[in-house]
Scaffold this motif. Sequence first.
Motif, mmCIF file in Angstrom:
data_model
loop_
_atom_site.group_PDB
_atom_site.id
_atom_site.type_symbol
_atom_site.label_atom_id
_atom_site.label_comp_id
_atom_site.label_asym_id
_atom_site.label_seq_id
_atom_site.Cartn_x
_atom_site.Cartn_y
_atom_site.Cartn_z
ATOM 1 N N ARG A 197 0.833 -1.200 0.000
ATOM 2 C CA ARG A 197 0.000 0.000 0.000
ATOM 3 C C ARG A 197 0.869 1.251 0.000
ATOM 4 N N ALA A 198 0.529 2.204 -0.903
ATOM 5 C CA ALA A 198 1.288 3.454 -1.039
ATOM 6 C C ALA A 198 0.292 4.599 -1.175
ATOM 7 N N PRO A 199 -0.136 5.208 -0.072
ATOM 8 C CA PRO A 199 -1.148 6.270 -0.132
ATOM 9 C C PRO A 199 -0.770 7.433 -1.053
ATOM 10 N N ALA A 200 0.533 7.740 -1.178
ATOM 11 C CA ALA A 200 0.939 8.839 -2.053
ATOM 12 C C ALA A 200 0.604 8.559 -3.514
ATOM 13 N N LEU A 201 0.408 7.277 -3.837
ATOM 14 C CA LEU A 201 0.096 6.899 -5.215
ATOM 15 C C LEU A 201 -1.394 7.021 -5.518
ATOM 16 N N ASP A 202 -2.192 7.386 -4.527
ATOM 17 C CA ASP A 202 -3.632 7.582 -4.750
ATOM 18 C C ASP A 202 -3.893 8.733 -5.726
ATOM 19 N N ALA A 203 -3.031 9.752 -5.700
ATOM 20 C CA ALA A 203 -3.239 10.929 -6.545
ATOM 21 C C ALA A 203 -3.152 10.539 -8.018
ATOM 22 N N PRO A 204 -4.115 10.965 -8.837
ATOM 23 C CA PRO A 204 -4.108 10.603 -10.263
ATOM 24 C C PRO A 204 -2.854 11.024 -11.004
ATOM 25 N N ALA A 205 -2.177 12.084 -10.534
ATOM 26 C CA ALA A 205 -0.972 12.560 -11.219
ATOM 27 C C ALA A 205 0.293 11.868 -10.721
#
Length: 375
Positions: free
Chosen positions: A256-264
């Motif tokens: 899990r990598a919450p920073a990767l949630d952002a579409p950009a």
Amino acid sequence: MVTGKLLRVPAAVVILAAAVLIGWRVLAPAEVLEPATGALPVAVTLPPGVTGKTTMAPLIVAGSVRVYAGKRLVKADGPVEAKTMYTARWSFRRWPEQLTGIVAVAATVVTRWSDGALVALDGRTGEQVWRSAGPAAEPFTGRTGSAAVWAPPGLHTAGTSVLVTDGRQLIARAATDGTQRWAVTLPPGCGDGFVTAGGRYVCSSGAWDVLSGTVVRGWPTGPFTAVGCDVARSDCAGLRDGAGQGWLTGARRPERAPALDAPAATAGGDLVLSASADAVVASRADGEVWRWAGAAQVLGVRAGRAVLLTPDRRLIVLDAATGAQRAVFPLYVPDERVEPWQPDGWQLTDGYLAVQRLEPDGSFYTTDPVVIAAL
């Protein structure tokens, strides 16, 4: 009069027979393989900068040759740093079949055709390595062949294997000799998926181990969006699941990598790279690793380099571990007109970047739309 008519009849038969023979020679199924005769171009290390541009999109193979896809042929030239397209080192044509796509594992180039044939060629010489029959595949699309070489439908790579999908069938073949390693039937609605850096084939319905073809349990719920992929939607460093949550996929199990949630945001190795209007930030689970000030699109991470493209079309090459700038240069050929363009697919290798460029209206940027740069 009768004699004249009789003479004209044989003449007409001869003309008709000749026309049939010519038509058969032109339209009959045929293959033409023209292997290389000269020495293989030597891979060289160049200082960072633009090296040239090409009319067709290249698949850079073994760091020394460029392989191109045409409607009914595949061909190669070299060296990679050549300023323009050169006379083909080797070529392989099939009639009337159309080329569907190309992938490369080391120096082996595997081509897929509309009749389902898989033909593997030595990327250095063009000589045939192996061949296998298969189901019919999609026809060739586009002018430059970029889809066939950078995003081939139903073709992926996984270590030393080539993965071929057709509907619900997924088949793994050894790139060296074409031996079938395993085959599975995918669930309905799976679609053409992608391969993670951790060795999983992933589609909307789940994940499969690329070594054995067995189902991998405990995977996030799809549909999935792959990020940080190499060409052929392979070696993907991350994904977002059906809920929009980001995961790093470099290990056997997703992390899990919450920073990767952002579409950009995208991924490269164990890094998440987030782009905003004023910075590109690289982070891991324990926090920020480095920050580059400015607006840019992340093109990928390869061989310890993070490669960015700025709005004014400068290429920024950073040290992926520290964020230190290694190089910066405009992504234009010398003396080329400098106007805005949009990236439309690319390949990032250990030493080079090839980018297809489009005008803002969607047309190709110049007659040679693909620019190549050493990193």
